[in-house]
Write a protein that holds these residues in place. Structure first.
Motif, PDB file in Angstrom:
ATOM      1  N   THR A   1       0.977 -11.204 -10.725  1.00  0.00           N
ATOM      2  CA  THR A   1       0.750 -10.126 -11.669  1.00  0.00           C
ATOM      3  C   THR A   1       0.524  -8.870 -10.845  1.00  0.00           C
ATOM      4  O   THR A   1      -0.463  -8.769 -10.120  1.00  0.00           O
TER       5      THR A   1
ATOM      6  N   LEU B   1      -2.978  -5.554  -6.582  1.00  0.00           N
ATOM      7  CA  LEU B   1      -2.937  -4.106  -6.756  1.00  0.00           C
ATOM      8  C   LEU B   1      -2.527  -3.473  -5.434  1.00  0.00           C
ATOM      9  O   LEU B   1      -3.163  -3.709  -4.400  1.00  0.00           O
TER      10      LEU B   1
ATOM     11  N   SER C   1       0.803   2.431 -12.588  1.00  0.00           N
ATOM     12  CA  SER C   1      -0.435   3.080 -13.007  1.00  0.00           C
ATOM     13  C   SER C   1      -0.652   4.387 -12.257  1.00  0.00           C
ATOM     14  O   SER C   1      -0.366   4.498 -11.061  1.00  0.00           O
TER      15      SER C   1
ATOM     16  N   TYR D   1      -8.721  -8.196  -9.460  1.00  0.00           N
ATOM     17  CA  TYR D   1      -7.592  -8.587  -8.630  1.00  0.00           C
ATOM     18  C   TYR D   1      -8.012  -9.624  -7.588  1.00  0.00           C
ATOM     19  O   TYR D   1      -9.187  -9.725  -7.223  1.00  0.00           O
TER      20      TYR D   1
ATOM     21  N   THR E   1       0.209  -4.724 -10.088  1.00  0.00           N
ATOM     22  CA  THR E   1      -0.095  -3.362 -10.511  1.00  0.00           C
ATOM     23  C   THR E   1       0.171  -2.454  -9.330  1.00  0.00           C
ATOM     24  O   THR E   1      -0.388  -2.642  -8.250  1.00  0.00           O
TER      25      THR E   1
ATOM     26  N   ASP F   1     -10.078  -3.840 -14.656  1.00  0.00           N
ATOM     27  CA  ASP F   1      -9.178  -4.888 -14.192  1.00  0.00           C
ATOM     28  C   ASP F   1      -9.708  -5.497 -12.891  1.00  0.00           C
ATOM     29  O   ASP F   1     -10.347  -4.823 -12.082  1.00  0.00           O
TER      30      ASP F   1
ATOM     31  N   ARG G   1       5.843   7.270  -9.362  1.00  0.00           N
ATOM     32  CA  ARG G   1       5.714   6.350 -10.498  1.00  0.00           C
ATOM     33  C   ARG G   1       7.048   6.194 -11.233  1.00  0.00           C
ATOM     34  O   ARG G   1       7.362   5.110 -11.723  1.00  0.00           O
TER      35      ARG G   1
ATOM     36  N   ARG H   1      -3.149 -11.911  -8.663  1.00  0.00           N
ATOM     37  CA  ARG H   1      -3.197 -10.567  -9.250  1.00  0.00           C
ATOM     38  C   ARG H   1      -3.312  -9.573  -8.101  1.00  0.00           C
ATOM     39  O   ARG H   1      -4.295  -9.603  -7.352  1.00  0.00           O
TER      40      ARG H   1
ATOM     41  N   THR I   1       5.622  -5.690 -14.350  1.00  0.00           N
ATOM     42  CA  THR I   1       4.857  -5.018 -13.306  1.00  0.00           C
ATOM     43  C   THR I   1       4.286  -3.758 -13.918  1.00  0.00           C
ATOM     44  O   THR I   1       5.015  -2.970 -14.533  1.00  0.00           O
ATOM     45  N   ARG I   2       2.995  -3.572 -13.764  1.00  0.00           N
ATOM     46  CA  ARG I   2       2.344  -2.394 -14.336  1.00  0.00           C
ATOM     47  C   ARG I   2       2.389  -1.256 -13.321  1.00  0.00           C
ATOM     48  O   ARG I   2       2.040  -1.429 -12.154  1.00  0.00           O
TER      49      ARG I   2
ATOM     50  N   ALA J   1      -0.093   1.394  -8.196  1.00  0.00           N
ATOM     51  CA  ALA J   1      -0.766   2.626  -8.595  1.00  0.00           C
ATOM     52  C   ALA J   1      -0.401   3.756  -7.647  1.00  0.00           C
ATOM     53  O   ALA J   1      -0.407   3.582  -6.421  1.00  0.00           O
TER      54      ALA J   1
END
Length: 218
Positions: free
Chosen positions: A77, A56, A107, A121, A79, A119, A88, A54, A104-105, A81
């Protein structure tokens, strides 16, 4: 989060308008790909990237560092940001195009002003972001809280410089002294902190070294 013209992926804590304007053409500068690749190689060499990690990226810009890491990540996974809506949108377009894996998130996250997300990571990374962060210790504390035990933090940023990198209207940090930075990261609770050479940025007649700090949450 975004950057000056030759700077790497960045946070927009000083205002996101500049980064919004540059987002669409951000990747057209080949030097950004070089810098991102060097940062990614440094991270991959320093941190065990387990399958299904995970991850970020904070202040991800257009995601160049994470994209450069994809060959070393197995079913991650992700993210990404960034406080710039323009950045974005570029990230969302890359997810839709398959450049970034789905899901893919993307944020909108500013850890200086937003509550710390729940969350967690295995790896948090930032590249050329933290010198924009005014509440440096607050953001380090948020990173610590968001990492699972055994997780790693990787920060690529400028060595201390004379202020010429940004010019007179910049109100962030003029890079970081490596010893002081290591002490700040250790105060936040991290262990196994190392700071090493990573990359550089050349601007007109000056070259600015970029370090990679790596730390672990015990």
């Amino acid at each position: 989060m975004g950057s000056e013209q030759t700077e790497h992926d960045h946070a927009g804590h000083t205002g996101t308008g500049n980064f919004d304007d540059k987002a669409a053409t951000w990747d057209e500068d080949p030097d950004k790909a070089r810098q991102s690749g060097e940062v990614a190689r440094g991270i991959a060499a320093a941190v065990p990237l387990a399958p299904r990690s995970r991850v970020l990226e904070y202040g991800a810009g257009t995601g160049l560092v994470t994209i450069a890491l994809l060959d070393d990540l197995v079913e991650p996974t992700l993210t990404l940001a960034d406080s710039s809506s323009g950045m974005r949108q570029v990230l969302a377009d890359k997810v839709e195009a398959g450049v970034l894996p789905s899901p893919t998130r993307v944020s909108d996250l500013d850890l200086e002003t937003h509550p710390v997300p729940t969350d967690h990571y295995d790896l948090i990374l930032s590249s050329m972001v933290m010198h924009h962060v005014k509440s440096f210790d607050v953001v380090l504390g948020a990173f610590f809280e968001m990492l699972d035990p055994g997780g790693h933090l990787c920060i690529a940023d400028l060595d201390a410089e004379d202020g010429s990198f940004h010019g007179h209207d910049f109100d962030g940090h003029h890079g970081f002294d490596r010893v002081s930075l290591q002490a700040s990261v250790e105060r936040a609770g991290f262990t196994d902190v190392t700071v090493s050479d990573c990359s550089s940025i050349t601007r007109e007649d000056a070259t600015y070294p970029v370090f990679l700090a790596v730390a672990r949450k015990p």
